[in-house]
Design a protein around this motif. Sequence first.
Motif, short mmCIF file in Angstrom:
data_model
loop_
_atom_site.label_atom_id
_atom_site.label_comp_id
_atom_site.label_asym_id
_atom_site.label_seq_id
_atom_site.Cartn_x
_atom_site.Cartn_y
_atom_site.Cartn_z
N ILE A 105 17.57 -33.79 -32.11
CA ILE A 105 18.61 -33.13 -32.88
C ILE A 105 18.16 -31.74 -33.29
O ILE A 105 16.98 -31.49 -33.53
CB ILE A 105 18.99 -33.98 -34.12
N PHE A 116 25.23 -30.69 -37.80
CA PHE A 116 24.17 -30.77 -36.80
C PHE A 116 24.72 -31.19 -35.44
O PHE A 116 25.66 -31.98 -35.35
CB PHE A 116 23.11 -31.79 -37.24
N GLN A 117 24.11 -30.66 -34.40
CA GLN A 117 24.40 -31.02 -33.02
C GLN A 117 23.17 -31.70 -32.43
O GLN A 117 22.05 -31.26 -32.64
CB GLN A 117 24.75 -29.77 -32.20
N PHE A 118 23.39 -32.79 -31.69
CA PHE A 118 22.28 -33.51 -31.06
C PHE A 118 21.80 -32.78 -29.80
O PHE A 118 22.57 -32.09 -29.13
CB PHE A 118 22.70 -34.93 -30.69
N LEU A 134 31.35 -37.53 -38.51
CA LEU A 134 30.88 -37.39 -37.13
C LEU A 134 32.08 -37.00 -36.28
O LEU A 134 33.22 -37.33 -36.63
CB LEU A 134 30.25 -38.68 -36.61
N HIS A 189 29.90 -28.01 -34.98
CA HIS A 189 29.05 -28.06 -36.17
C HIS A 189 28.93 -26.70 -36.83
O HIS A 189 28.65 -26.60 -38.03
CB HIS A 189 27.66 -28.59 -35.81
N PHE A 237 27.80 -34.75 -38.10
CA PHE A 237 27.08 -34.85 -36.84
C PHE A 237 28.05 -34.63 -35.68
O PHE A 237 29.11 -35.25 -35.63
CB PHE A 237 26.41 -36.22 -36.70
N PHE A 258 22.17 -42.75 -37.00
CA PHE A 258 22.11 -41.57 -37.86
C PHE A 258 23.22 -41.61 -38.91
O PHE A 258 22.99 -41.32 -40.09
CB PHE A 258 22.20 -40.30 -37.02
N VAL A 266 23.63 -42.20 -32.43
CA VAL A 266 24.60 -41.63 -33.37
C VAL A 266 24.96 -42.64 -34.45
O VAL A 266 24.99 -42.31 -35.65
CB VAL A 266 25.86 -41.16 -32.63
#
Length: 525
Positions: free
Chosen positions: A413, A461-463, A318, A450, A401, A500, A497
């Motif tokens: 997300i 991945f980007q939220f 992350l 990301h 993340f 996840f 976060v």
Amino acid sequence: MLSYQLLVLAGGLTLAAPVVAQQGTKADAATLAKIKDEGLNRSKVMDTAFYLTDVCGPRLANSEGLNRANEWTKKQLADWGLAKAAIEPWGTFGRGWDIEKSYVAMTAPYYHTLIGAPKAWTPGTNGALKKAVVVVKAATEAELDKYKGQLRDKIVLLNVTNVPKPSFEPDARRYTDEELKKMADFKPEAPTTARPADAEAEKRLAERKALMALRTKLADMLVSEGAAAVLSSRGGSDGTFFTSNGAPYAVDAKPVLPELEMAPEDQLRLIRLAEAGIPVEIELETRTRFQTQDLKGYNVVAEILGTDKKLKSEVVMLGGHLDSWHAATGATDNAAGCAIMMEAVRILKATGVQPRRTIRIALWGEEEQGLHGSRGYVKNHFADPATMQLLPEHEKLAAYFNLDNGAGKIRGIYAQGNEAVAPIFQDWLKPFADMGATTVTLRNTGGTDHLSFDAVGLPGFQFIQDPLDYGTRTHHTNMDTYERLPADDLKQASVVVASFVYQAAMRDAKLPRKPLSAAKPEGRM
């Protein structure tokens, strides 16, 4: 976050079979309850944000402020009990740059202080200047010729193209249910062998190239003509101005003049007075310092070690970028994202979870100049997108993340076109529906770190975050300060976060991956 934000439509991937998509996704309700309790009732996220912004200050790439933030975050992560906390070089960046003094005012036809700041990587004035001004307006290289012989020892006012206008729209907003539903309902386009040329996009690209060529020609002309300094504006309103760099950070960059970026209202007043024939005089002094003794760029990394004999060598990552622009303290871009990611690992340590996989946080350097920190890290640890030669660690990454869309709470997300991962994320979001996080979209989103992982076939991945006033008031501006950080939003995001990351570290299998793409030329994503 980078200046551009790209929304790329994902190609059509076949939906994975439900038995694979759902493997190992059952949430541990007791642990999630502990995460919520710690993150909402004993949060440290605003304390962390305070240190990153007010205490460390602006964090321009390779500046003293970024160095302070690197040292502080490394120590803080270690103090929270994370292992292997380190400031890790990713490669060569270029010159650092810091502001030691900045002052600008109009002294005739009357005295008035002005809002502005030096453009990054521009030199200082070598003492105070008090000079008359000349307005330069040129849309083509040919139009520059009429200013020859008029600029020596003058302060040049560049034209303002983004003129503020009254607006009846709020600065800040949250996503509506309709907007989130549209994201969730997004369907990827079917793949095609060839896409028709986007004439409008090609036109915009050509216009941008022409503008950059004109700006380079103008900069060279101002130096050769002997102008004293430059005042410019990229837009904004109500005292807010956008900031950027006025020269490259390369060690061998060509000399440029001292240049300040101004609030457009101040710049426009100066232009109106000068064009009315009223003599205008400006007093300014800037003192800037270049740092060339260490040209490397750095990332801060630390870990919560995995406990499963078979899975502890695999890693869930992350992160967010720690660097910022310099006209404010980089609160929403991206102290908020870093504070949230740091809070997520603090929550996991405080709740005593024993992750099966290792959890690694990374706070990236030099994102604003081209995702350099994360790209360098990915190249050093996983693969070079230019060759797609995979390193051994590539197989060990379970997921990455990222958070870098301001300070708004998480609403879901972006799955980056990864259809197999969508049902997993939908399951992970269910415990947070009452907190507003519900949406999984197959859309891609761009402009942040990301992409460095996605470029080499890793699940990055980007939220989705509520936009708030990120695009209107804080992104790359002099108003990106601590006051723009809503505590409840940062607490909510930290909890989501942490959940996840925990679930990615605990599931039986790594997250599904998209097919590897072909090698890309250097510098492309």
